[in-house]
Design a protein around this motif. Sequence first.
Motif, mmCIF file in Angstrom:
data_model
loop_
_atom_site.group_PDB
_atom_site.id
_atom_site.type_symbol
_atom_site.label_atom_id
_atom_site.label_comp_id
_atom_site.label_asym_id
_atom_site.label_seq_id
_atom_site.Cartn_x
_atom_site.Cartn_y
_atom_site.Cartn_z
ATOM 1 N N THR A 1 0.836 -1.205 0.000
ATOM 2 C CA THR A 1 0.000 0.000 0.000
ATOM 3 C C THR A 1 0.870 1.253 0.000
ATOM 4 O OG1 THR A 1 -1.591 -1.273 1.263
ATOM 5 C CG2 THR A 1 -2.002 1.079 1.104
ATOM 6 N N GLY B 1 -6.904 -3.816 3.403
ATOM 7 C CA GLY B 1 -6.109 -4.775 4.147
ATOM 8 C C GLY B 1 -6.867 -5.939 4.721
ATOM 9 N N GLU B 2 -8.134 -5.748 5.010
ATOM 10 C CA GLU B 2 -8.933 -6.806 5.616
ATOM 11 C C GLU B 2 -10.393 -6.396 5.498
ATOM 12 O OE1 GLU B 2 -8.705 -6.552 9.936
ATOM 13 O OE2 GLU B 2 -7.593 -4.702 9.690
ATOM 14 N N PRO B 3 -11.283 -7.346 5.700
ATOM 15 C CA PRO B 3 -12.695 -6.972 5.664
ATOM 16 C C PRO B 3 -12.979 -5.974 6.782
ATOM 17 C CG PRO B 3 -12.416 -9.376 5.675
ATOM 18 C CD PRO B 3 -11.086 -8.784 5.972
ATOM 19 N N ASP C 1 -13.890 0.737 -0.077
ATOM 20 C CA ASP C 1 -13.317 -0.455 0.557
ATOM 21 C C ASP C 1 -12.596 -1.194 -0.566
ATOM 22 O OD1 ASP C 1 -12.862 -3.061 1.463
ATOM 23 O OD2 ASP C 1 -14.825 -3.275 2.408
ATOM 24 N N THR C 2 -11.261 -1.173 -0.519
ATOM 25 C CA THR C 2 -10.475 -1.622 -1.671
ATOM 26 C C THR C 2 -9.889 -3.000 -1.433
ATOM 27 O OG1 THR C 2 -8.497 -0.535 -0.793
ATOM 28 C CG2 THR C 2 -9.879 0.754 -2.272
ATOM 29 N N TRP C 3 -10.289 -3.967 -2.233
ATOM 30 C CA TRP C 3 -9.684 -5.305 -2.136
ATOM 31 C C TRP C 3 -8.571 -5.431 -3.165
ATOM 32 C CZ3 TRP C 3 -8.616 -9.158 -5.565
ATOM 33 C CH2 TRP C 3 -8.044 -10.319 -4.999
ATOM 34 N N TRP C 4 -7.408 -5.786 -2.678
ATOM 35 C CA TRP C 4 -6.271 -6.071 -3.559
ATOM 36 C C TRP C 4 -5.206 -6.756 -2.732
ATOM 37 C CZ3 TRP C 4 -1.695 -2.592 -3.658
ATOM 38 C CH2 TRP C 4 -1.773 -1.561 -2.716
ATOM 39 N N GLN C 5 -4.040 -6.975 -3.308
ATOM 40 C CA GLN C 5 -2.989 -7.750 -2.648
ATOM 41 C C GLN C 5 -1.615 -7.255 -3.092
ATOM 42 O OE1 GLN C 5 -4.263 -11.485 -4.678
ATOM 43 N NE2 GLN C 5 -4.621 -12.226 -2.613
ATOM 44 N N THR C 6 -0.601 -7.655 -2.340
ATOM 45 C CA THR C 6 0.777 -7.374 -2.745
ATOM 46 C C THR C 6 0.968 -7.802 -4.203
ATOM 47 O OG1 THR C 6 1.479 -7.831 -0.482
ATOM 48 C CG2 THR C 6 3.193 -7.831 -2.181
ATOM 49 N N ASP D 1 -8.161 -15.988 -1.556
ATOM 50 C CA ASP D 1 -9.261 -15.565 -0.681
ATOM 51 C C ASP D 1 -10.534 -16.300 -1.066
ATOM 52 O OD1 ASP D 1 -8.074 -13.638 0.956
ATOM 53 O OD2 ASP D 1 -8.254 -12.098 -0.575
ATOM 54 N N ARG E 1 -8.959 -15.800 4.020
ATOM 55 C CA ARG E 1 -7.979 -16.573 3.248
ATOM 56 C C ARG E 1 -8.376 -18.047 3.184
ATOM 57 N NH1 ARG E 1 -3.999 -13.760 0.485
ATOM 58 N NH2 ARG E 1 -3.027 -15.806 0.418
ATOM 59 N N ARG F 1 -0.127 -9.579 6.542
ATOM 60 C CA ARG F 1 -0.142 -10.998 6.221
ATOM 61 C C ARG F 1 0.935 -11.727 6.982
ATOM 62 N NH1 ARG F 1 -0.586 -11.436 -0.193
ATOM 63 N NH2 ARG F 1 0.511 -13.417 -0.131
#
Length: 655
Positions: A316, A392-394, A416-421, A506, A521, A532
Amino acid sequence: MSNIQSVLHETRVFNPTDDFVKQANVSGMASYRAMCDAAAKDYAGFWANLARETILWHKPFTRTLDESKAPFYKWFEDGELNVSYNCLDRHLATQPEKNAIIFEADDGKVTKVSYRELHGRVCQFANGLKSRGIKKGDRVIVYMPMSVEAVVAMQACARIGAIHSVVFGGFSSKSLHERITDAQAVAVITADGQFRGGKAMALKPAVDEALSLGGCKAVHTVIVYRRTGGEVQWDDNTNVWWHDLFNSQPSACEPEWVGAEHPLFILYTSGSTGKPKGVQHSTAGYLLGTMVSLQWVFDYKPSDIFWCTADVGWITGHSYVAYGPLAMGATQVIFEGVPTYPDAGRFWKMIQDHKVTTFYTAPTAIRSLIKLGGDLPKQYDLSSLRLLGTVGEPINPEAWMWYYTVVGQSRCPIVDTWWQTETGCHMIAPLPGAMPIKPGTCTLPLPGIMATIVNEAGDEVHDQHGGFLVIKKPFPSQIRTIWGDPERYKKGYFPEEMHGAYLAGDSAHRDEDGYFWIMGRIDDVLNVSGHRLGTMEIESALVSNPLVAEAAVVGKPHEIKGEAVVAFVVLKGSRPADAAAAKKLAEELRNWVGKEIGPIAKPDEIRFGENLPKTRSGKIMRRLLRAVAKGEEITQDVSTLENPAILEQLKEVIK
Ligand code: WT7
């Protein structure tokens, strides 16, 4: 009610206000749908157009997507560019005096840096790196506190084509060592120490210790930024002060033009095994992702004051501190300290003082600030805010509602942004001038992101039961490989059952509006305060202690952190004789994990047993351990257990 249950019953819907819709970059659902349709019709063309409009190319690309060696995808491959040029030089003609960074130190001191100044500093430091023989393709570790210099270090690496790998300052010397050796780094950029919550904490000793652990022969340079003025050990052969290196250099540095697929950085993250994986990102695809998501999700406007509270040690902080906002020419706030110092009003005071318009933080921070002072925001003028974000999390609906009504005063949409490294930028998130939002859901995929939900066989599920979250088509900002381990990349993210789709790790389900609800997860990865952590990593840290024979780590719900770490430990000797002895040993092992991995990985709870619950074939029954950790009644069939009596021991909580 648990988070998941309360999320399943959520029915509130919030439409964007007319005023917000009117000014939005993507205005109304019809515009969003039109963009999705354009991507569906001509996928490569959709991304090619964006890449041409958004990025400044030194040499334009002619090929958009190469899938011939899938899943090793290439985007815009024959194009040439430089990320630092895109973040800095491009603004020199149009807005040289605009503030790029408003830096607020732990003690409240504010420093403003214009685009002209930042460009000069990055060039100067880049020349410094070159003077030490650091060149294109070399790996450079950045182990720095939140500072203008951390961003300068990352940008300077990008300018000369060196590949940075930022290691979060909260990681231990062991973790640092693991990353230095895996990346075969030639240099480390660090600081003497950092200020957090009014205290000075050393950083340099961890670097010295990491380098003494062996296997780091490639490291010929350690650059030390003086922040706290604390004493440091010095090795004349390799150590150099930031200011000595910097001051002697000219403030112009021609960028190194690199191919679109040149690795911009490696960032280590936790997976299912004990060994962290070096997520490798590209140059052009990654840059494009950060820029379009700022426009679409953060509805970026040149008048914005943007503040993402993440540390640059996480993805982030890469995408929404070090790169995206600069590429867009934004003014952004960077904060050295912690949200609770001098008191829990710090964030709100900073929003007031700097007239922040866009504020992006983690649910865990929101929950802890509610607990410490739910009414505090009311004491500050937060009228500058126009958009809020979480990552980062729900986020549980209760925290969402507080964020919406108390911080955003029911005026600001929440993204509310869902994403990952691995995805580099937002994947599923509201476009705030288009989507109605609901507490607890990240809503719909970004245009051009083909996210869906599948079952174990990889077939799409359309009912509301849920399944695995996958992304069906390759997208520009995605992970290119795991550094040094292409097999792990292939197996982990593109298992055969998924028919070529990217498996995110996920589980999720969709509601009647098609909105995605992330459930957690599907692998042995915990999400503790939005970070994580691999259960195997913590287990191997525990068993590396001479007293420990065996360990199993699971997560359990935690009010503030989202998830807490519970470790079940079997000692080589006998179980601690009494509660006092158990408590003492648990503390010792917690600190051990802190030293092995970093304080963020310390188990919240440790329980001792003579054994772990295992099947007759010797497999640890984690499902049972999760139930035990939560204090749930064991309703599962335990008849297949080798040693059912062990469960009673493991129920004992040390107080
Ligand atoms: C995991 C990725 C992306 C930057 C921070 C974390 C969880 C992330 C959300 C969200 C529900 C989320 C997922 C994901 N996650 N954002 N908005 N809602 N869950 O990056 O360390 O790579 O972790 O964080 O489980 O897989 P990361």
